[in-house]
Scaffold this motif. Structure first.
Motif, PDB file in Angstrom:
ATOM      1  N   ALA A 104      27.219  35.815   3.789  1.00  0.00           N
ATOM      2  CA  ALA A 104      26.440  35.348   2.628  1.00  0.00           C
ATOM      3  C   ALA A 104      27.276  34.432   1.740  1.00  0.00           C
ATOM      4  CB  ALA A 104      25.926  36.536   1.825  1.00  0.00           C
ATOM      5  N   LEU A 105      28.505  34.824   1.492  1.00  0.00           N
ATOM      6  CA  LEU A 105      29.360  34.037   0.600  1.00  0.00           C
ATOM      7  C   LEU A 105      29.860  32.757   1.273  1.00  0.00           C
ATOM      8  CD1 LEU A 105      30.614  33.948  -2.200  1.00  0.00           C
ATOM      9  CD2 LEU A 105      32.565  35.207  -1.284  1.00  0.00           C
ATOM     10  N   ASN A 106      30.389  32.881   2.483  1.00  0.00           N
ATOM     11  CA  ASN A 106      31.010  31.729   3.149  1.00  0.00           C
ATOM     12  C   ASN A 106      30.008  30.692   3.633  1.00  0.00           C
ATOM     13  OD1 ASN A 106      33.491  32.926   2.714  1.00  0.00           O
ATOM     14  ND2 ASN A 106      33.692  33.707   4.791  1.00  0.00           N
ATOM     15  N   ARG A 107      28.858  31.125   4.135  1.00  0.00           N
ATOM     16  CA  ARG A 107      27.893  30.180   4.699  1.00  0.00           C
ATOM     17  C   ARG A 107      26.768  29.801   3.749  1.00  0.00           C
ATOM     18  NH1 ARG A 107      27.488  32.940  10.651  1.00  0.00           N
ATOM     19  NH2 ARG A 107      29.702  32.816  11.099  1.00  0.00           N
ATOM     20  N   TYR A 108      26.444  30.696   2.823  1.00  0.00           N
ATOM     21  CA  TYR A 108      25.289  30.468   1.948  1.00  0.00           C
ATOM     22  C   TYR A 108      25.651  30.402   0.469  1.00  0.00           C
ATOM     23  CZ  TYR A 108      22.671  31.375   6.173  1.00  0.00           C
ATOM     24  OH  TYR A 108      22.179  31.320   7.464  1.00  0.00           O
ATOM     25  N   LYS A 109      26.919  30.653   0.146  1.00  0.00           N
ATOM     26  CA  LYS A 109      27.392  30.637  -1.247  1.00  0.00           C
ATOM     27  C   LYS A 109      26.621  31.623  -2.118  1.00  0.00           C
ATOM     28  CE  LYS A 109      30.115  27.293  -0.003  1.00  0.00           C
ATOM     29  NZ  LYS A 109      30.967  27.769   1.048  1.00  0.00           N
ATOM     30  N   VAL A 110      26.282  32.773  -1.531  1.00  0.00           N
ATOM     31  CA  VAL A 110      25.551  33.828  -2.232  1.00  0.00           C
ATOM     32  C   VAL A 110      26.460  35.043  -2.352  1.00  0.00           C
ATOM     33  CG1 VAL A 110      23.597  35.440  -2.090  1.00  0.00           C
ATOM     34  CG2 VAL A 110      23.296  33.048  -1.415  1.00  0.00           C
ATOM     35  N   ASN A 111      26.641  35.515  -3.578  1.00  0.00           N
ATOM     36  CA  ASN A 111      27.411  36.725  -3.817  1.00  0.00           C
ATOM     37  C   ASN A 111      26.466  37.914  -3.686  1.00  0.00           C
ATOM     38  OD1 ASN A 111      29.404  38.525  -4.504  1.00  0.00           O
ATOM     39  ND2 ASN A 111      29.327  38.068  -6.688  1.00  0.00           N
ATOM     40  N   LEU A 112      26.257  38.351  -2.466  1.00  0.00           N
ATOM     41  CA  LEU A 112      25.299  39.412  -2.162  1.00  0.00           C
ATOM     42  C   LEU A 112      25.824  40.755  -2.653  1.00  0.00           C
ATOM     43  CD1 LEU A 112      22.570  39.429  -0.652  1.00  0.00           C
ATOM     44  CD2 LEU A 112      23.824  40.095   1.391  1.00  0.00           C
ATOM     45  N   LYS A 113      25.019  41.469  -3.401  1.00  0.00           N
ATOM     46  CA  LYS A 113      25.392  42.797  -3.904  1.00  0.00           C
ATOM     47  C   LYS A 113      25.052  43.844  -2.854  1.00  0.00           C
ATOM     48  CE  LYS A 113      26.379  41.051  -7.911  1.00  0.00           C
ATOM     49  NZ  LYS A 113      27.713  40.534  -8.037  1.00  0.00           N
ATOM     50  N   TRP A 114      26.003  44.773  -2.659  1.00  0.00           N
ATOM     51  CA  TRP A 114      25.823  45.841  -1.682  1.00  0.00           C
ATOM     52  C   TRP A 114      25.770  47.182  -2.411  1.00  0.00           C
ATOM     53  CZ3 TRP A 114      30.171  48.831   0.847  1.00  0.00           C
ATOM     54  CH2 TRP A 114      29.676  49.728   1.798  1.00  0.00           C
ATOM     55  N   GLY A 115      24.776  48.003  -2.081  1.00  0.00           N
ATOM     56  CA  GLY A 115      24.606  49.302  -2.722  1.00  0.00           C
ATOM     57  C   GLY A 115      25.756  50.266  -2.508  1.00  0.00           C
ATOM     58  N   GLY A 116      26.571  50.060  -1.498  1.00  0.00           N
ATOM     59  CA  GLY A 116      27.743  50.904  -1.268  1.00  0.00           C
ATOM     60  C   GLY A 116      28.843  50.683  -2.285  1.00  0.00           C
ATOM     61  N   ASP A 117      28.774  49.568  -3.028  1.00  0.00           N
ATOM     62  CA  ASP A 117      29.764  49.277  -4.070  1.00  0.00           C
ATOM     63  C   ASP A 117      29.375  49.846  -5.430  1.00  0.00           C
ATOM     64  OD1 ASP A 117      31.575  47.846  -2.475  1.00  0.00           O
ATOM     65  OD2 ASP A 117      30.483  45.965  -2.766  1.00  0.00           O
ATOM     66  N   TRP A 118      28.167  50.342  -5.550  1.00  0.00           N
ATOM     67  CA  TRP A 118      27.714  50.846  -6.843  1.00  0.00           C
ATOM     68  C   TRP A 118      28.462  52.119  -7.212  1.00  0.00           C
ATOM     69  CZ3 TRP A 118      21.828  50.317  -5.541  1.00  0.00           C
ATOM     70  CH2 TRP A 118      21.511  48.958  -5.463  1.00  0.00           C
ATOM     71  N   LYS A 119      28.669  52.313  -8.495  1.00  0.00           N
ATOM     72  CA  LYS A 119      29.452  53.462  -8.985  1.00  0.00           C
ATOM     73  C   LYS A 119      28.633  54.758  -9.023  1.00  0.00           C
ATOM     74  CE  LYS A 119      33.201  51.089 -10.290  1.00  0.00           C
ATOM     75  NZ  LYS A 119      33.838  50.613  -9.106  1.00  0.00           N
ATOM     76  N   PHE A 121      25.184  55.421  -8.095  1.00  0.00           N
ATOM     77  CA  PHE A 121      24.181  55.730  -7.080  1.00  0.00           C
ATOM     78  C   PHE A 121      24.502  54.906  -5.834  1.00  0.00           C
ATOM     79  CE2 PHE A 121      20.127  55.134  -4.875  1.00  0.00           C
ATOM     80  CZ  PHE A 121      19.626  56.420  -4.870  1.00  0.00           C
ATOM     81  N   LYS A 122      25.079  55.532  -4.847  1.00  0.00           N
ATOM     82  CA  LYS A 122      25.444  54.826  -3.615  1.00  0.00           C
ATOM     83  C   LYS A 122      24.205  54.648  -2.745  1.00  0.00           C
ATOM     84  CE  LYS A 122      29.965  54.761  -4.243  1.00  0.00           C
ATOM     85  NZ  LYS A 122      30.742  53.548  -4.365  1.00  0.00           N
ATOM     86  N   ASP A 123      23.960  53.414  -2.358  1.00  0.00           N
ATOM     87  CA  ASP A 123      22.822  53.082  -1.495  1.00  0.00           C
ATOM     88  C   ASP A 123      23.367  52.197  -0.370  1.00  0.00           C
ATOM     89  OD1 ASP A 123      20.396  52.520  -0.347  1.00  0.00           O
ATOM     90  OD2 ASP A 123      19.467  51.720  -2.167  1.00  0.00           O
ATOM     91  N   TYR A 124      24.009  52.834   0.591  1.00  0.00           N
ATOM     92  CA  TYR A 124      24.769  52.126   1.622  1.00  0.00           C
ATOM     93  C   TYR A 124      23.955  51.128   2.446  1.00  0.00           C
ATOM     94  CZ  TYR A 124      28.651  55.169   0.461  1.00  0.00           C
ATOM     95  OH  TYR A 124      29.643  55.809  -0.219  1.00  0.00           O
ATOM     96  N   PRO A 125      22.700  51.384   2.750  1.00  0.00           N
ATOM     97  CA  PRO A 125      21.942  50.416   3.559  1.00  0.00           C
ATOM     98  C   PRO A 125      21.437  49.201   2.771  1.00  0.00           C
ATOM     99  CG  PRO A 125      21.090  52.648   3.858  1.00  0.00           C
ATOM    100  CD  PRO A 125      22.002  52.670   2.681  1.00  0.00           C
ATOM    101  N   HIS A 126      21.610  49.161   1.450  1.00  0.00           N
ATOM    102  CA  HIS A 126      20.920  48.211   0.560  1.00  0.00           C
ATOM    103  C   HIS A 126      21.742  46.972   0.214  1.00  0.00           C
ATOM    104  CE1 HIS A 126      18.096  47.239  -2.737  1.00  0.00           C
ATOM    105  NE2 HIS A 126      19.181  46.860  -3.388  1.00  0.00           N
ATOM    106  N   PHE A 127      21.061  45.806   0.241  1.00  0.00           N
ATOM    107  CA  PHE A 127      21.636  44.517  -0.180  1.00  0.00           C
ATOM    108  C   PHE A 127      20.636  43.840  -1.096  1.00  0.00           C
ATOM    109  CE2 PHE A 127      23.330  45.625   3.872  1.00  0.00           C
ATOM    110  CZ  PHE A 127      24.664  45.319   3.776  1.00  0.00           C
ATOM    111  N   GLN A 128      21.158  43.151  -2.128  1.00  0.00           N
ATOM    112  CA  GLN A 128      20.245  42.442  -3.038  1.00  0.00           C
ATOM    113  C   GLN A 128      20.916  41.202  -3.619  1.00  0.00           C
ATOM    114  OE1 GLN A 128      19.612  45.671  -5.844  1.00  0.00           O
ATOM    115  NE2 GLN A 128      20.784  44.586  -7.417  1.00  0.00           N
ATOM    116  N   MET A 129      20.046  40.264  -4.035  1.00  0.00           N
ATOM    117  CA  MET A 129      20.511  39.043  -4.701  1.00  0.00           C
ATOM    118  C   MET A 129      20.360  39.224  -6.204  1.00  0.00           C
ATOM    119  SD  MET A 129      19.270  35.820  -2.370  1.00  0.00           S
ATOM    120  CE  MET A 129      17.854  35.495  -3.310  1.00  0.00           C
TER     121      MET A 129
END
Length: 129
Positions: A104-119, A121-129
């Motif tokens: 997402a970052l290298n090819r699309y210049k999108v800083n995609l948020k991942w639910g596994g990084d949340w403090k 509520f962990k939502d490991y399968p989740h990605f959002q813009m």
């Protein structure tokens, strides 16, 4: 080299086209195959609410008061596909997630948020813009 199945692509219907491109592109060189689960794409308020009621550990958004990024088509969920079966092993999902974020970052210049990084509520399968 992997590719999203017809079913996974159908589940991404009405998701933001940039997110679809990221998912399609990411799976090709992913360290593990992955797919999109049922309700892993865009959701109505009623679908979000039903998911919240049935699986409160899966989502903390009720769809009415607290809205999910899924409702606006700005999110998608994944599952790993290992040995012919759906898999939610955190180590495998994490490897896939870091790969998706890199694409997402290298090819699309999108800083995609991942639910596994949340403090809180962990939502490991989740990605959002």
């Amino acid at each position: 080299m992997y590719k999203l199945s017809k079913r996974s692509l159908e589940r991404l219907q009405d998701v933001d086209s940039l997110l679809i491109a990221i998912a399609v592109d990411s799976v090709r060189e992913s360290p593990y195959d992955f797919g999109i689960p049922l309700h892993g794409g865009k959701r109505t308020s009623a679908e979000q609410n039903a998911l919240w009621k049935l699986h409160p550990k899966v989502t903390n958004k009720d769809g009415y008061i607290k809205k999910s990024y899924h409702q606006s088509g700005k999110a998608f969920d994944i599952y790993a596909y290992v040995n012919g079966k759906a898999n939610w092993d955190i180590e495998i999902i994490t490897a896939i997630a870091r790969h998706i974020q890199k694409v997402a970052l290298n090819r699309y210049k999108v800083n995609l948020k991942w639910g596994g990084d949340w403090k809180n509520f962990k939502d490991y399968p989740h990605f959002q813009m």
